[in-house]
Write a protein that holds these residues in place. Structure first.
Motif, mmCIF file in Angstrom:
data_model
loop_
_atom_site.group_PDB
_atom_site.id
_atom_site.type_symbol
_atom_site.label_atom_id
_atom_site.label_comp_id
_atom_site.label_asym_id
_atom_site.label_seq_id
_atom_site.Cartn_x
_atom_site.Cartn_y
_atom_site.Cartn_z
ATOM 1 N N SER A 1 0.733 -0.958 0.004
ATOM 2 C CA SER A 1 -0.027 0.031 -0.118
ATOM 3 C C SER A 1 0.756 1.160 0.106
ATOM 4 N N GLN A 2 2.196 1.244 0.587
ATOM 5 C CA GLN A 2 2.975 2.233 0.621
ATOM 6 C C GLN A 2 3.649 2.622 -0.802
ATOM 7 N N LYS A 3 4.177 1.414 -1.768
ATOM 8 C CA LYS A 3 4.519 1.650 -2.939
ATOM 9 C C LYS A 3 3.655 1.604 -4.150
ATOM 10 N N GLU B 1 13.670 -4.943 -13.248
ATOM 11 C CA GLU B 1 12.878 -6.092 -13.778
ATOM 12 C C GLU B 1 11.789 -5.586 -14.373
ATOM 13 N N LEU B 2 10.848 -4.820 -13.760
ATOM 14 C CA LEU B 2 9.800 -4.050 -14.534
ATOM 15 C C LEU B 2 10.098 -3.380 -15.740
ATOM 16 N N LYS B 3 11.317 -2.562 -15.716
ATOM 17 C CA LYS B 3 11.619 -1.879 -16.991
ATOM 18 C C LYS B 3 12.144 -2.803 -18.089
ATOM 19 N N THR B 4 12.647 -4.004 -17.623
ATOM 20 C CA THR B 4 12.932 -4.871 -18.823
ATOM 21 C C THR B 4 11.687 -5.558 -19.378
ATOM 22 N N LEU C 1 6.449 -7.349 -4.396
ATOM 23 C CA LEU C 1 7.393 -6.975 -3.473
ATOM 24 C C LEU C 1 8.560 -7.247 -4.033
ATOM 25 N N ASP C 2 8.589 -8.297 -5.025
ATOM 26 C CA ASP C 2 10.111 -8.451 -5.536
ATOM 27 C C ASP C 2 10.400 -7.335 -6.475
ATOM 28 N N TRP C 3 9.431 -6.753 -6.978
ATOM 29 C CA TRP C 3 9.397 -5.457 -8.090
ATOM 30 C C TRP C 3 9.802 -4.195 -7.220
#
Length: 361
Positions: free
Chosen positions: A219-221, A334-337, A326-328
């Motif tokens: 919820s914070q991110k 990784e999201l960018k890739t 949470l991994d991202w």
């Protein structure tokens, strides 16, 4: 000779949207493709579909019954009545070519093309060809594919992988499509998550997201925008505890895709194609009861290409999604890739290229 073209796009939004995209190109480029008239052939129950209410050409309505739920003696009679109406309607408009977008509602138009020896073209949106494609590909002059199909067809037909046609109102304004460096910038405080359950909505996705939002780190991110589907809007709003933006339906999807950094969705071909042209990474949760389990194959194809992760589940358990998010959070690169891989798979010009494939002389 100029063609009078029928686009048979009935069933669901997954058939209608790419059909409308083809109609837009054919109407705009009539002279170039030697086309005189363009029509969409669609089910009467789709009259409230926004794409058809604002269609680029005349829509010819029909009411062919679905075999499911009807007795064997009754179905042929009801079908014959509708098919005779189709014949009269098409002859009046001197139809010379039919583009079938799939689904049972395209059957009358396809049958007309076969019986009266008109040009027949087929579009297949999914990795697993639907019944219409499997049964009638042998009669088609050409078959346009959105994705590579898992099993080759047993009949010889000219095929080409082009991509799923996308409506003009959804196509990104900038043909750079996504500035990935900005969109997936690890310095951003929050990541925008767009949740799409399809035109009918998906209770499983809605509830999974609501439970995911209860995680304090997430919820914070992450910020969530949930398109619930009209029928599920009220119950989702009542259940919501966190600060999600909850919307029942959006006619204009472009602003939502532009807002998003990440999409959680079913894996229908249309949603995937639209996410790809915006360079969006995806978490795909296939609808397990889709015909031939085609959504599972669509999702696995995109996952294999590095643009998505797949959650194969019928439960509302948020654990797999929470883990990915949470991994991202700790590895935003990784999201960018994934976004770059998404963009690589896209074809913003699929509608034009499909029409060109069918009608270029």
């Amino acid at each position: 000779m100029n063609e009078s073209v029928i686009i048979a796009a009935g069933g669901t939004g997954g058939h209608i949207s790419p059909g409308v995209a083809l109609a837009e190109i054919l109407v705009e480029k009539k002279e170039h493709f030697h086309v005189s008239d363009v029509y969409i052939h669609s089910l009467l129950r789709n009259q409230n579909n926004p794409d058809l209410q604002n269609a680029p050409c005349e829509v010819l309505w029909h009411n062919v019954p679905q075999f499911r739920g009807l007795s064997i003696p009754i179905y042929p009679i009801l079908f014959l009545i509708q098919f005779i109406k189709t014949i009269l309607t098409f002859r009046k408009r001197k139809v010379t070519a039919v583009i079938g977008m799939g689904g049972y509602s395209s059957f009358p138009a396809i049958l007309y093309a076969i019986l009266f020896r008109k040009k027949l073209f087929l579009c297949e949106q999914n990795c697993i060809p639907g019944k219409i494609t499997r049964y009638f590909a042998k009669y088609a002059e050409k078959l346009a594919l959105s994705f590579p199909i898992k099993n080759s067809l047993a009949v010889p037909v000219e095929t080409k992988i082009i991509g799923n046609p996308i409506r003009k109102k959804v196509v990104p304004e900038s043909l750079n499509i996504r500035q990935n460096e900005n969109l997936h910038d690890s310095r951003k405080n929050t990541v925008n998550v767009l949740v799409l359950g399809g035109s009918q909505g998906a209770r499983q996705l809605n509830n999974m997201i609501l439970k995911t939002m209860e995680n304090s780190e997430i919820s914070q991110k992450f910020r969530f925008r949930v398109l619930t589907g009209t029928s599920l809007y009220d119950e989702t709003v009542k259940k919501a505890k966190g600060p999600a933006e909850i919307i029942s339906y959006a006619n204009d999807m472009r602003p939502n895709y532009e807002w998003a950094n990440l999409v959680v969705a079913r894996s229908g071909a249309g949603v995937i194609a639209e996410c790809l042209v915006f360079g969006l990474p995806m978490v795909l949760i296939p609808y397990p009861y889709a015909a031939d389990n085609h959504q599972k194959e669509n999702a696995e194809y995109v996952e294999k290409e590095g643009a998505a992760y797949t959650i194969q589940s019928t439960s509302e358990d948020p654990s797999p999604l929470v883990k990915y998010l949470l991994d991202w959070k700790s590895n935003p690169e990784e999201l960018k890739t994934m976004g770059q891989n998404s963009l690589r798979l896209s074809n913003v010009n699929a509608a034009y290229q499909t029409v060109s494939y069918f009608f270029s002389h």
